[in-house]
Write a protein that holds these residues in place. Structure first.
Motif, PDB file in Angstrom:
ATOM      1  N   VAL A  40       0.836  -1.208   0.000  1.00  0.00           N
ATOM      2  CA  VAL A  40       0.000   0.000   0.000  1.00  0.00           C
ATOM      3  C   VAL A  40       0.868   1.254   0.000  1.00  0.00           C
ATOM      4  N   ILE A  41       1.887   1.262   0.859  1.00  0.00           N
ATOM      5  CA  ILE A  41       2.765   2.436   0.951  1.00  0.00           C
ATOM      6  C   ILE A  41       3.529   2.635  -0.361  1.00  0.00           C
ATOM      7  N   ALA A  42       4.054   1.535  -0.918  1.00  0.00           N
ATOM      8  CA  ALA A  42       4.840   1.637  -2.151  1.00  0.00           C
ATOM      9  C   ALA A  42       4.009   2.173  -3.308  1.00  0.00           C
ATOM     10  N   ARG A  43       2.744   1.798  -3.332  1.00  0.00           N
ATOM     11  CA  ARG A  43       1.894   2.216  -4.447  1.00  0.00           C
ATOM     12  C   ARG A  43       1.362   3.639  -4.283  1.00  0.00           C
ATOM     13  N   MET A  44       1.267   4.104  -3.043  1.00  0.00           N
ATOM     14  CA  MET A  44       0.622   5.395  -2.791  1.00  0.00           C
ATOM     15  C   MET A  44       1.607   6.550  -2.614  1.00  0.00           C
ATOM     16  N   LEU A  45       2.801   6.261  -2.113  1.00  0.00           N
ATOM     17  CA  LEU A  45       3.777   7.332  -1.934  1.00  0.00           C
ATOM     18  C   LEU A  45       4.394   7.720  -3.271  1.00  0.00           C
ATOM     19  N   VAL A 182       3.558  10.911   7.619  1.00  0.00           N
ATOM     20  CA  VAL A 182       2.278  10.365   8.073  1.00  0.00           C
ATOM     21  C   VAL A 182       2.303   8.842   8.065  1.00  0.00           C
ATOM     22  N   VAL A 183       2.874   8.214   7.029  1.00  0.00           N
ATOM     23  CA  VAL A 183       2.858   6.755   6.954  1.00  0.00           C
ATOM     24  C   VAL A 183       3.860   6.119   7.914  1.00  0.00           C
ATOM     25  N   ILE A 184       4.736   6.920   8.514  1.00  0.00           N
ATOM     26  CA  ILE A 184       5.653   6.393   9.525  1.00  0.00           C
ATOM     27  C   ILE A 184       4.941   6.189  10.861  1.00  0.00           C
ATOM     28  N   VAL A 185       3.949   7.027  11.148  1.00  0.00           N
ATOM     29  CA  VAL A 185       3.282   7.008  12.445  1.00  0.00           C
ATOM     30  C   VAL A 185       2.700   5.629  12.797  1.00  0.00           C
ATOM     31  N   PRO A 186       2.036   4.903  11.871  1.00  0.00           N
ATOM     32  CA  PRO A 186       1.525   3.577  12.242  1.00  0.00           C
ATOM     33  C   PRO A 186       2.594   2.617  12.749  1.00  0.00           C
TER      34      PRO A 186
END
Length: 498
Positions: A40-45, A182-186
């Motif tokens: 998800v992260i790779a596709r969205m960032l 933001v994606v680091i927080v999780p």
């Protein structure tokens, strides 16, 4: 010893199996969800931010050389064999020491990106993501407490729940604001949830005696002295596992680095599953050595055979359908890495067996042998990698890693056999039969996949079931491992001697 923790006399195969099943299920669940989060992260960032994200967490992963130091493996013997008051003091000193190592790792990570002139975004991301290390390091100390009492189900539950929360928050993060910070927080939330559950378990006595309220700094010296050779050996082994990426980046192209990293993702999944088997066996080996060498031999033989069976299962399931799995997860462009990925899976198999032998050496108090063995394997990798990379790029790097892992395994087996002086310690015959069964089933599955092209998921399922039938028979007749015996109080001495 608390009422909730099993007494040392009950640290048997039955408890080890229940711990292994719980940890294996949790690790597989967490690995699957982690892969979803990564995709998800790779596709969205944006591409550059995905590069920053990968660099930061790759750097933090390398810090295990500093934040671990092998102290957990060195201290587990004291936790298993110590008296309750002593164990309470050791636990507190261990937790505080690991916390300080985590803070040291954080400072080193942030200092590195500042001194090396990394972009401002990387520095800020490292400062935020580095908090993961500060939390995870003492959290792992609590995991060792549960490992010493065979209460790994608490760890399994904490990791599974924390991973589910992390993935849910990751999806929300990329939908709300797909940015690097933001994606680091999780990832931070994951560590907080995990350590929170572990703290509750320790407070209830599930990790052994409740840690003392005062710190005995005098324990730090023995902990670090015992851990030093092990930490050096583990650092060399980490370098052995990662050196292929570094060499490709220096002697080849970064596209090759990317293709090599595909196989590493699958190898990392095997490492995760292997740890779930190795952790409970480690506690058993520590508990019975040196008082009961017969039981030490029995647990090591059965643990090695079970681990080999599990690793071969992964290899059999992956081998015939490697290109389909890679295309699904990473895209069609990465399917040229299928051969290298298969080789890396085989290397991970040898690495897992070497890991179990390594902790057996540690349990027997012979950690001083580990650095030399690890250094020899690393040297082999460096010597053979250069010409192999020049000849076959990332596939050559994978082959070099496989050769090094074989050298590591054989050397550790020899060192272990000499150190403990126990005859027929290595279950060569069971593992040979498992290897033959795995090779035969994988070959048949590959032929069927190429000739008739059935759905890849069906192929993987059929070959897995076929191998499991053969492996179950091998384990039953060679080391006495069956479902009935695993559920009993202790393994069968007679069968285990075959």
């Amino acid at each position: 010893m608390t009422a909730d923790a099993p007494p040392k006399s009950r640290l048997t195969g039955r408890i080890a199996v229940s711990n292994t099943v719980a940890m294996l299920a949790s690790r597989v669940f967490c690995a699957a969800l982690g892969l979803v989060a990564t995709m998800v992260i790779a596709r969205m960032l944006p591409g550059v931010e995905w590069g920053y994200f990968s660099f930061v967490f790759g750097l933090l992963g390398m810090l295990a050389i500093i934040t671990d130091l092998g102290v957990g493996r060195a201290v587990i013997g004291k936790l298993v064999h110590g008296e309750p008051d002593e164990v309470a003091e050791i636990a507190t000193s261990f937790i505080v020491l690991r916390t300080l190592l985590g803070l040291l790792g954080y400072v080193i990570a942030v200092g590195y990106v500042v001194v090396s002139g990394c972009p401002r975004e990387v520095i800020v991301a490292t400062a935020l993501a580095g908090i993961v290390v500060v939390i995870a390091t003492p959290s792992h100390a609590l995991t060792v407490l549960f490992e010493s009492t065979m209460r790994m189900t608490v760890v399994a539950a904490s990791e599974a729940l924390a991973r589910a929360v992390q993935v849910a928050l990751t999806v929300l993060a990329v939908l709300w604001a797909p940015t690097l910070l933001v994606v680091i927080v999780p990832a931070l939330i994951y560590e907080l949830v995990s350590i929170g559950i572990k703290i509750v378990g320790v407070a209830r006595g599930l990790g052994g005696p409740i840690p003392a309220r005062h710190i005995q700094f005098s324990w730090w010296g023995p902990m670090l002295r015992e851990a030093l050779p092990l930490s050096i050996g583990l650092a060399l082994i980490i370098m052995l596992q990662k050196v292929g990426l570094l060499l490709l980046g220096h002697f080849d192209t970064f596209e090759s680095v990317g293709h090599f990293a595909v196989g590493m993702k699958f190898a990392d999944l095997l490492d995760t599953a292997a740890v779930a088997v190795i952790a409970p066996v480690t506690t058993l080996l520590v508990a019975v050595w040196p008082a009961d060498p017969t039981r030490f031999r029995q647990y090591f033989r059965q643990g090695t055979a079970a681990l080999a069976a599990l690793m071969f299962l992964a290899l059999v399931a992956f081998w015939p359908v490697a290109d389909d799995v890679i295309a699904l997860l990473f895209g069609q462009a990465f399917t040229i890495a299928d051969t290298a990925s298969r080789v890396q899976i085989v290397a991970a198999l040898f690495g897992a067996l070497a890991h179990l032998a390594l902790v057996a050496l540690m349990a027997a108090g012979r950690s001083t042998l580990i650095p030399g063995v690890a250094a020899a394997a690393l040297a082999v990798n460096l010597v053979v990698a250069w010409p192999l990379i020049a000849a076959d790029s990332f596939t050559g790097a994978a082959v070099a890693g496989l050769v090094a892992q074989v050298v590591l395994l054989v050397a550790i087996w020899v060192a272990l056999r000499v150190a403990v002086g126990i005859r027929r310690l290595i279950p060569l015959w069971p593992m040979s039969l498992l290897a033959v069964a795995a090779a035969g089933v994988a070959w048949a599955g590959t032929v069927v996949a190429r000739q008739w092209e059935p759905p890849w998921l069906l192929t993987a399922a059929v070959v897995s079931v076929g191998y499991l039938v053969l492996a179950s028979a091998v384990l039953h007749f060679t080391v006495g491992l069956t479902i009935t015996r695993l559920r009993g109080h202790k393994p069968d001495d007679t069968v285990a001697d075959r």
